[in-house]
Design a protein around this motif. Structure first.
Motif, PDB file in Angstrom:
ATOM      1  N   PHE A 184      17.612  -3.721 -10.009  1.00 32.80           N
ATOM      2  CA  PHE A 184      16.818  -2.752 -10.998  1.00 32.80           C
ATOM      3  C   PHE A 184      17.570  -1.889 -11.691  1.00 32.80           C
ATOM      4  CE2 PHE A 184      13.690  -4.327  -7.729  1.00 32.80           C
ATOM      5  CZ  PHE A 184      12.860  -4.689  -8.486  1.00 32.80           C
ATOM      6  N   PRO A 197      12.175   2.624 -11.482  1.00 38.30           N
ATOM      7  CA  PRO A 197      11.019   1.857 -11.828  1.00 38.30           C
ATOM      8  C   PRO A 197      10.318   1.697 -10.275  1.00 38.30           C
ATOM      9  CG  PRO A 197      12.820   0.406 -11.896  1.00 38.30           C
ATOM     10  CD  PRO A 197      13.525   1.719 -11.626  1.00 38.30           C
ATOM     11  N   PRO A 198       8.921   1.723 -10.351  1.00 39.86           N
ATOM     12  CA  PRO A 198       8.208   1.472  -9.025  1.00 39.86           C
ATOM     13  C   PRO A 198       8.478   0.227  -8.327  1.00 39.86           C
ATOM     14  CG  PRO A 198       6.717   2.470 -10.959  1.00 39.86           C
ATOM     15  CD  PRO A 198       8.263   2.013 -11.488  1.00 39.86           C
ATOM     16  N   GLU A 199       9.088  -0.789  -9.246  1.00 41.85           N
ATOM     17  CA  GLU A 199       9.160  -1.945  -8.664  1.00 41.85           C
ATOM     18  C   GLU A 199      10.431  -1.864  -7.688  1.00 41.85           C
ATOM     19  OE1 GLU A 199       7.287  -2.464 -12.405  1.00 41.85           O
ATOM     20  OE2 GLU A 199       9.064  -1.426 -11.776  1.00 41.85           O
ATOM     21  N   LEU A 200      11.108  -1.154  -7.571  1.00 43.29           N
ATOM     22  CA  LEU A 200      12.361  -0.894  -6.559  1.00 43.29           C
ATOM     23  C   LEU A 200      11.845  -0.431  -5.190  1.00 43.29           C
ATOM     24  CD1 LEU A 200      15.165  -0.686  -5.565  1.00 43.29           C
ATOM     25  CD2 LEU A 200      15.414   1.423  -6.467  1.00 43.29           C
ATOM     26  N   TRP A 201      10.929   0.531  -5.468  1.00 41.43           N
ATOM     27  CA  TRP A 201      10.184   0.905  -4.181  1.00 41.43           C
ATOM     28  C   TRP A 201       9.381  -0.082  -3.458  1.00 41.43           C
ATOM     29  CZ3 TRP A 201      13.230   4.989  -3.288  1.00 41.43           C
ATOM     30  CH2 TRP A 201      13.374   5.711  -4.377  1.00 41.43           C
ATOM     31  N   GLN A 202       8.490  -0.986  -4.405  1.00 41.80           N
ATOM     32  CA  GLN A 202       8.117  -2.130  -3.792  1.00 41.80           C
ATOM     33  C   GLN A 202       8.996  -3.121  -3.414  1.00 41.80           C
ATOM     34  OE1 GLN A 202       5.766  -3.329  -7.312  1.00 41.80           O
ATOM     35  NE2 GLN A 202       4.732  -1.547  -7.687  1.00 41.80           N
ATOM     36  N   ALA A 203       9.963  -3.376  -3.878  1.00 41.14           N
ATOM     37  CA  ALA A 203      10.992  -4.289  -3.308  1.00 41.14           C
ATOM     38  C   ALA A 203      11.442  -3.844  -1.876  1.00 41.14           C
ATOM     39  CB  ALA A 203      12.187  -4.698  -4.365  1.00 41.14           C
ATOM     40  N   THR A 246       6.553   8.551  -7.658  1.00 42.24           N
ATOM     41  CA  THR A 246       5.684   8.061  -8.747  1.00 42.24           C
ATOM     42  C   THR A 246       5.991   8.893  -9.891  1.00 42.24           C
ATOM     43  OG1 THR A 246       3.695   8.805  -8.025  1.00 42.24           O
ATOM     44  CG2 THR A 246       4.051   6.664  -6.976  1.00 42.24           C
TER      45      THR A 246
END
Length: 347
Positions: free
Chosen positions: A276, A319-325, A340
């Motif tokens: 990311f 990006p929130p996607e990093l934490w999701q990953a 967030t």
């Protein structure tokens, strides 16, 4: 979850980003007077309003350097300063070893543990003199716990509860300090101490980071229940979360060369951040602040360049996607909140 309304009313509001002053006490390597002055000046100029030090950092050197700059930049004592008690400084031969207790070319004193009433009062008075402050904002009992004291922990802990804690309470009641707490490297001793005493704040170093979040299981819930703020020190776990595994060897974790399991976990964190285009250090710095009991994070800064780098890391958009990953990869505790746009604390 928002526990801020239940926080101790005696503890002043803490900014999300603070200045860890161990580095300007020559932690691991000498720092010139000019670099130390530039670091503090840059931090204050950049809007950092909270600075943490201790007598142990360079055996008075960090406090003296910090105090000299703040005398010029903060004569009205509007900035927040924390320091610590639990050691007294005993003069030694000026020709002592250039590297002692992790500090290079430090002041000619030897730190001696003393958690007694008189020891805490003496430490407080000497810190005030070195810092040149009329009052200490946060006063923290330093390095209690078995990780530091081993078999001597019980004796030091009892001495603190019987004497040092009473001194800290008196100083707070008199208005000489605004808040009291602990400055430690292990959350277990915090739970132990909270069973016997009341604190406003805990500075927990290295134990709530991208690498480890076991404080979530019992310690953070206890803080939320009792209104104790948490300051996160050592967010980079002794440096391994700054440059990751690609930095120059040896790689340090928890003040020692990193074991293989830690290096492997950092490689996985690096890989996710790379996907990311996020600096590992930015994720490490911002992550702890997502938890509602965490009021501030205080990385060490040795010079003006590190201050600028730290501000840039705090301002990095993640990006929130990093934490999701990271969560999907099993690299975050299931209960760990993540930053967030709505929860990020303004620095």
């Amino acid at each position: 979850m928002d526990s801020s309304s239940s926080f101790s009313p005696t503890c002043p509001p803490l900014p999300p980003l603070g200045f860890g002053a161990a580095a300007i006490g020559n932690l691991y390597q000498p720092v010139t007077e000019a670099s130390a002055r530039a670091a503090v000046t840059a931090a204050v100029t950049a809007g950092i309003r909270y600075l943490d030090t201790a007598p142990h950092y360079g055996f008075g050197l960090s406090e003296s350097r910090l105090g000299a700059v703040l005398a010029e930049l903060d004569p009205g004592e509007e900035l927040l300063v924390s320091t610590k008690v639990g050691r007294v400084l005993v003069p030694v031969d000026a020709g002592a070893s250039p590297m002692r207790h992790g500090f290079a070319d430090a002041a000619p004193y030897e730190p001696v543990f003393d958690y007694s009433y008189d020891g805490v009062m003496r430490s407080y008075a000497e810190s005030r003199r070195r810092l040149g402050r009329k009052r200490i904002d946060l006063l923290l009992a330093h390095d209690l716990g078995t990780a530091t004291h081993g078999d001597d922990h019980t004796a030091h802990f009892r001495r603190f509860l019987d004497g040092g804690y009473r001194a800290m309470r008196e100083l707070r009641d008199q208005g000489a300090v605004r808040a009291i707490g602990l400055g430690v490297n292990e959350w277990q001793v915090c739970l132990e101490a909270m069973g016997h005493a009341d604190f406003d704040v805990v500075l927990l170093a290295g134990r709530y980071t991208l690498l480890e979040q076991t404080a979530l299981d019992a310690f953070f819930p206890a803080c939320a229940a009792r209104g104790v703020r948490v300051i996160v020190g050592g967010p980079y776990n002794s440096g391994i979360l700054v440059n990751g595994t690609r930095g120059a060897a040896p790689l340090y974790y928890n003040y020692e060369p990193a074991p293989a399991a830690i290096i492997d976990r950092v490689r996985r964190l690096e890989a996710a951040c790379d996907r990311f285009d996020v600096p590992l250090a930015a994720a490490a710095l911002q992550f702890p602040l997502a938890h509602p009991v965490v009021a501030s994070v205080i990385p060490g800064m040795a010079d003006a360049a590190q201050v600028a780098q730290t501000r840039a890391l705090m301002d990095t958009v993640i990006p929130p996607e990093l934490w999701q990953a990271l969560r999907a990869d099993g690299l975050l505790h299931p209960d760990a909140p993540v930053p967030t746009p709505n929860t990020t604390k303004a620095a």
